[in-house]
Design a protein around this motif. Structure first.
Motif, PDB file in Angstrom:
ATOM      1  N   PRO A  83       0.820  -1.227   0.000  1.00 57.52           N
ATOM      2  CA  PRO A  83       0.000   0.000   0.000  1.00 57.52           C
ATOM      3  C   PRO A  83       0.850   1.272   0.000  1.00 57.52           C
ATOM      4  CG  PRO A  83      -0.795  -1.568   1.646  1.00 57.52           C
ATOM      5  CD  PRO A  83       0.517  -2.110   1.140  1.00 57.52           C
TER       6      PRO A  83
ATOM      7  N   LYS B 103       3.540   3.418  -5.179  1.00 56.91           N
ATOM      8  CA  LYS B 103       2.718   4.134  -6.170  1.00 56.91           C
ATOM      9  C   LYS B 103       2.496   3.240  -7.379  1.00 56.91           C
ATOM     10  CE  LYS B 103       3.406   8.389  -7.710  1.00 56.91           C
ATOM     11  NZ  LYS B 103       4.269   9.444  -8.272  1.00 56.91           N
TER      12      LYS B 103
ATOM     13  N   TRP C  82      -8.592  -1.056 -11.755  1.00 53.46           N
ATOM     14  CA  TRP C  82      -8.395   0.256 -11.110  1.00 53.46           C
ATOM     15  C   TRP C  82      -9.368   0.403  -9.931  1.00 53.46           C
ATOM     16  CZ3 TRP C  82      -8.401   5.508 -14.289  1.00 53.46           C
ATOM     17  CH2 TRP C  82      -7.629   6.442 -13.595  1.00 53.46           C
TER      18      TRP C  82
ATOM     19  N   ARG D  34      -8.343   0.567  -5.897  1.00 50.97           N
ATOM     20  CA  ARG D  34      -8.805   1.729  -5.125  1.00 50.97           C
ATOM     21  C   ARG D  34      -9.576   1.256  -3.883  1.00 50.97           C
ATOM     22  NH1 ARG D  34     -13.028   5.618  -5.606  1.00 50.97           N
ATOM     23  NH2 ARG D  34     -14.316   3.918  -6.327  1.00 50.97           N
TER      24      ARG D  34
ATOM     25  N   TYR E 258      -5.198   0.782  -2.258  1.00 51.96           N
ATOM     26  CA  TYR E 258      -3.907   1.057  -2.895  1.00 51.96           C
ATOM     27  C   TYR E 258      -3.921   2.435  -3.563  1.00 51.96           C
ATOM     28  CZ  TYR E 258      -2.632  -3.780  -2.092  1.00 51.96           C
ATOM     29  OH  TYR E 258      -2.328  -4.973  -1.495  1.00 51.96           O
ATOM     30  N   ARG E 259      -2.721   2.997  -3.704  1.00 51.19           N
ATOM     31  CA  ARG E 259      -2.593   4.307  -4.351  1.00 51.19           C
ATOM     32  C   ARG E 259      -2.364   4.081  -5.844  1.00 51.19           C
ATOM     33  NH1 ARG E 259       1.858   7.976  -2.281  1.00 51.19           N
ATOM     34  NH2 ARG E 259       3.200   6.145  -2.329  1.00 51.19           N
ATOM     35  N   ALA E 260      -3.400   4.209  -6.634  1.00 52.42           N
ATOM     36  CA  ALA E 260      -3.272   3.895  -8.057  1.00 52.42           C
ATOM     37  C   ALA E 260      -3.773   5.021  -8.948  1.00 52.42           C
ATOM     38  CB  ALA E 260      -4.033   2.607  -8.359  1.00 52.42           C
ATOM     39  N   ASP E 261      -2.881   5.461  -9.852  1.00 55.20           N
ATOM     40  CA  ASP E 261      -3.271   6.385 -10.910  1.00 55.20           C
ATOM     41  C   ASP E 261      -3.430   5.564 -12.191  1.00 55.20           C
ATOM     42  OD1 ASP E 261      -2.965   8.422  -9.101  1.00 55.20           O
ATOM     43  OD2 ASP E 261      -0.965   9.013  -9.804  1.00 55.20           O
TER      44      ASP E 261
ATOM     45  N   LEU F  87      -9.997  10.512 -10.008  1.00 56.28           N
ATOM     46  CA  LEU F  87      -8.710   9.824 -10.066  1.00 56.28           C
ATOM     47  C   LEU F  87      -7.824  10.477 -11.128  1.00 56.28           C
ATOM     48  CD1 LEU F  87     -10.035   6.150  -9.958  1.00 56.28           C
ATOM     49  CD2 LEU F  87      -8.860   7.362  -8.118  1.00 56.28           C
ATOM     50  N   LYS F  88      -6.530  10.310 -10.939  1.00 57.86           N
ATOM     51  CA  LYS F  88      -5.603  10.931 -11.891  1.00 57.86           C
ATOM     52  C   LYS F  88      -5.354   9.990 -13.074  1.00 57.86           C
ATOM     53  CE  LYS F  88      -1.026  12.891 -12.183  1.00 57.86           C
ATOM     54  NZ  LYS F  88       0.130  13.352 -11.448  1.00 57.86           N
TER      55      LYS F  88
ATOM     56  N   TYR G  49       6.566   5.924 -10.619  1.00 58.03           N
ATOM     57  CA  TYR G  49       5.714   4.832 -10.103  1.00 58.03           C
ATOM     58  C   TYR G  49       6.576   3.609  -9.804  1.00 58.03           C
ATOM     59  CZ  TYR G  49       1.777   7.683 -11.460  1.00 58.03           C
ATOM     60  OH  TYR G  49       0.880   8.707 -11.540  1.00 58.03           O
TER      61      TYR G  49
END
Ligand code: FES
Ligand code: ZN
Ligand code: ZN
Length: 301
Positions: free
Chosen positions: A46, A49, A64, A68, A72-75, A103-104, A150
């Motif tokens: 977690p 990136k 995705w 989320r 987890y930190r997910a772009d 989200l990015k 990332y």
């Protein structure tokens, strides 16, 4: 049909797992399988990136969403491949998904990086569309992940994809490809780690997950995929699966147990491409830079 777990009406029967599930328990199962896969193969933590390769299709959007929800930190990264009609529509699904969840999403146009999109590339370079496209995607997604700092690039390959790739590699005894077929591949230098957290989920489960979760995705396949070998391989596996449930899962799991036998005796040595500086196994420019050169000359090579 009743849910095996709670006895409420079931919406899907998973013969390979011997389960009938209601919407709630299908969602729970999908997220649990992904969480376990990530841990079992030490894909990421977690604190790291994650960049999800987003295509607008069910697998990548489901991935995705699941990451989320698991905290987890997910772009996301969407590659506009420059495929007539299809690219504009798939981009719209990806952008809408990201916007609705704040989200990015990185959007990269292949045409800007390569000088032309996949449609144009197919006209000037030799080779099948999907393999040319594969080279471009791998390169650009890695580039975005590396430049963005990332730790890992996650893709939505599901069980059906993995089993079909495996069958294709086995039929041709592609030992090099077999050695590299694994749910997670470590990073090295500028090559970012790659992970496939959906490999133990069937296409049907992922599609059902999207429908239940209200994820809108593009149904149509890439027009270049028509007649692709991967589709024929999937067809064969579906026939087997119909008759012998869990064929795909057994095939993949069995392979992962013996995969060590295909490890290359000597590791592939990577050098920096003299043009772009990204890693390549080739002597001289990397495949992407060579394709770019062909595009700029505009003639088939
Ligand atoms: Fe790349 Fe179809 S998505 S050729
Ligand atoms: Zn249930
Ligand atoms: Zn290069």
């Amino acid at each position: 049909m009743k849910c095996t777990i709670c006895k409420k009406p079931a919406v899907i029967k998973l013969r390979h797992a011997n389960l009938k599930l209601c919407p709630e328990h299908l969602v729970a199962r999908v997220e649990k399988v992904v969480a376990e896969t990530i841990k079992k193969f030490h894909m990421f933590t977690p604190a790291e990136k994650i960049l999800v390769a987003v295509s607008g299709g069910k697998d990548s959007l489901a991935l995705w969403e699941i990451l989320r929800k698991l905290g987890y930190r997910a772009d996301g990264a969407y590659l506009d491949l420059g495929i007539e009609g299809y690219s504009a529509r798939s981009r719209e699904y990806s952008e809408k998904f990201a916007a609705a969840r704040e989200l990015k999403l990185h959007v990269v146009a292949v045409e800007e990086e390569l000088g032309t999109g996949i449609d144009g590339l197919v006209r000037v370079a030799r080779g099948k569309a999907c393999s040319l496209c594969g080279t471009v995607k791998r390169y650009l997604l890695n580039h975005v992940a590396y430049e963005g700092g990332y730790h890992v690039l996650a893709t939505g390959h599901n069980l059906d994809d993995e089993a079909a790739t495996l069958l294709g590699n086995v039929i041709r005894w592609e030992e090099g490809y077999l050695a590299r077929q694994y749910p997670v591949l470590p990073g090295e230098g500028k090559l970012v780690r790659r992970a496939k957290p959906l490999v133990f989920l069937s296409e049907r489960e992922v599609a059902a997950y999207c429908v239940i979760s209200g994820i809108q995705y593009i149904y149509e396949e890439c027009p270049h995929a028509v007649g692709a070998r991967s589709i024929a391989l999937k067809h064969v596996l579906n026939k087997l699966e119909d008759r012998y449930p869990a064929t795909k899962l057994t095939f993949l799991r069995g392979f992962l147990k013996v995969r060590d036998r295909f490890r290359p005796r000597e590791p592939v040595e990577l050098r920096d491409c003299p043009i772009c500086g990204m890693p390549t196994a080739a002597e001289g420019p990397c495949r992407f830079c060579r394709l770019k050169e062909r595009v700029s000359h505009g003639a088939p090579a």
